[in-house]
Design an enzyme around this catalytic site. Structure first.
Site, PDB file in Angstrom:
ATOM      1  N   LYS A  50       0.131   3.266  -3.271  1.00 23.55           N
ATOM      2  CA  LYS A  50      -0.506   4.484  -3.503  1.00 23.55           C
ATOM      3  C   LYS A  50      -0.134   5.839  -3.788  1.00 23.55           C
ATOM      4  O   LYS A  50      -1.237   6.432  -4.009  1.00 23.55           O
ATOM      5  CB  LYS A  50      -2.061   3.801  -2.465  1.00 23.55           C
ATOM      6  N   SER A  84       0.616  -1.331   0.146  1.00 23.19           N
ATOM      7  CA  SER A  84       0.030  -0.044   0.287  1.00 23.19           C
ATOM      8  C   SER A  84       0.431   1.378   0.306  1.00 23.19           C
ATOM      9  O   SER A  84       0.238   2.456  -0.270  1.00 23.19           O
ATOM     10  CB  SER A  84      -1.194  -0.064   1.497  1.00 23.19           C
ATOM     11  N   VAL A 122       1.514  -3.910   3.970  1.00 21.83           N
ATOM     12  CA  VAL A 122       0.969  -5.548   5.155  1.00 21.83           C
ATOM     13  C   VAL A 122       2.922  -5.737   4.681  1.00 21.83           C
ATOM     14  O   VAL A 122       2.923  -6.762   4.938  1.00 21.83           O
ATOM     15  CB  VAL A 122      -0.074  -6.046   4.439  1.00 21.83           C
ATOM     16  N   TYR A 152      -4.731   3.999   7.875  1.00 17.87           N
ATOM     17  CA  TYR A 152      -6.176   2.373   7.952  1.00 17.87           C
ATOM     18  C   TYR A 152      -6.547   2.880   9.531  1.00 17.87           C
ATOM     19  O   TYR A 152      -6.678   4.783   9.684  1.00 17.87           O
ATOM     20  CB  TYR A 152      -5.641   1.441   7.983  1.00 17.87           C
ATOM     21  N   TYR A 178      -2.504  -2.307 -10.472  1.00 20.30           N
ATOM     22  CA  TYR A 178      -2.615  -1.949  -9.378  1.00 20.30           C
ATOM     23  C   TYR A 178      -1.696  -3.157  -8.402  1.00 20.30           C
ATOM     24  O   TYR A 178      -1.041  -3.047  -7.388  1.00 20.30           O
ATOM     25  CB  TYR A 178      -3.993  -1.835  -8.563  1.00 20.30           C
TER      26      TYR A 178
END
Length: 337
Positions: free
Chosen positions: A100, A97, A291, A273, A221
């Site tokens: 991103k 992530s 992660v 998050y 992605y």
């Protein structure tokens, strides 16, 4: 006589208070001015090394489950671009992530902020990174840091086939000044084979008209999440956004204060998050986790921090990594608050 005694007593209290405040301010400035050293990083790393025993390596993507839970690394790029490392600094892991924030930069650079955010929100979240949230009700992702928003962000990058992914990869290589960075094909295949939840998000957004392409966009992605790098590379990324998109060596090719502010604000409100609120209170720095066990941190106007430890807490954030960042932030008064 009593009046003079009172005056002397009052003056003494005021003087003592003044000296106490000055001492506290001096101590704080000294802590802020004290240089970070590799010994500092090493001490913090060793203090927090055993936190890996309290977490779990991500195994919902089978290839990620093969990571060594004991691996740990800590890296800082200071305001002058000098690099400090400790631990397993040569250990590679996938961005997941963290990619991103790079995709967001590329998409906004191409399309403009308003054209990206009319399709998603700036909201934080109290839900996990892979939650559908309000996707089925409003049709729009909450933010570009959750999976749905990130999938949409990558789909907005122009180009056919894997061109959007290559743009993200090239930007990572530029920011880190590391042309050897590649994506891990085994992790990519593993993510693609098990990414049914992400596939569901992709088709809900396709159904609502936010996405018009095919699954090549979703593959991009998965590929960007599989980009492999080190904790030092993450520290360079953190530095980049902390310093108006100026590279750690002073290169100003992509200098853009507004994009840096946008990315940092998203990191602060949603980068960790559903733990983002508590993290902002405890650490107080724009950060983005993945992660794969990495976290990149921006100390605005100052430095970049990169940590790695693949054992995760219940939110999907590196457990030892969080505690290393927390200790460094406290020791050097780095919080923006």
């Amino acid at each position: 006589m009593k009046k003079n005694s009172f005056l002397f007593s009052t003056k003494g209290i005021v003087l003592a208070t003044f000296l106490s405040l000055n001492t506290a301010i001096y101590a704080q400035k000294t802590a802020e001015a004290a240089p970070i050293t590799e010994r500092t990083l090493s001490n913090i790393l060793e203090k927090n090394r055993t936190y890996y025993t309290q977490g779990k390596v991500a195994d919902y993507i089978p290839e990620l489950g093969k990571m060594d839970a004991k691996a740990i690394a800590f890296s800082v790029v200071d305001k002058n671009g000098k690099i400090y490392n400790s631990g397993d600094v040569n250990k590679k892991f996938t961005m997941q992530s963290i990619s991103k924030i790079i995709a967001l930069m590329v998409a906004v650079t191409e399309k403009g902020e308003s054209n990206v955010f009319d399709k998603m929100g700036y909201f934080g979240s109290d839900k996990p990174f892979n939650h559908f949230s309000n996707l089925e009700t409003t049709g729009k992702p909450l933010n570009p840091m959750m999976n749905a928003g990130a999938i949409l962000t990558t789909s907005l990058i122009s180009g056919e086939g894997e061109k959007p992914f290559l743009k993200v990869l090239d930007m990572v290589r530029y920011i880190t000044k590391n042309q050897g960075i590649e994506y891990n094909k085994s992790v990519y295949e593993s993510e693609k084979a098990t990414g049914h939840r992400n596939r569901g998000m992709f088709y809900i957004m396709k159904n609502s008209g936010l996405i018009s392409g095919n699954e090549d966009q979703l593959d991009n992605y998965f590929k960007q999440c599989s980009i492999e790098l080190t904790a030092e590379d993450l520290a360079k990324i953190g530095y980049f956004f902390a310093n108006q998109c100026i590279r750690f060596d002073g290169d100003t090719t992509y200098k853009n204060a507004e994009i840096a502010k946008l990315v940092e604000s998203q990191m602060l409100t949603a980068g960790m998050y559903e733990f983002s609120g508590e993290y902002s209170r405890m650490v107080g720095l724009p950060s983005k986790s993945g992660v794969g066990g990495g976290i990149t941190v921006s100390v605005p106007g100052k430095m970049g921090i990169g940590v790695f430890s693949p054992s995760l807490d219940q939110h999907g954030n590196s457990l030892a990594g969080y505690h290393m960042i927390l200790d460094l932030a406290k020791q050097y008064n780095l919080s923006i608050f």
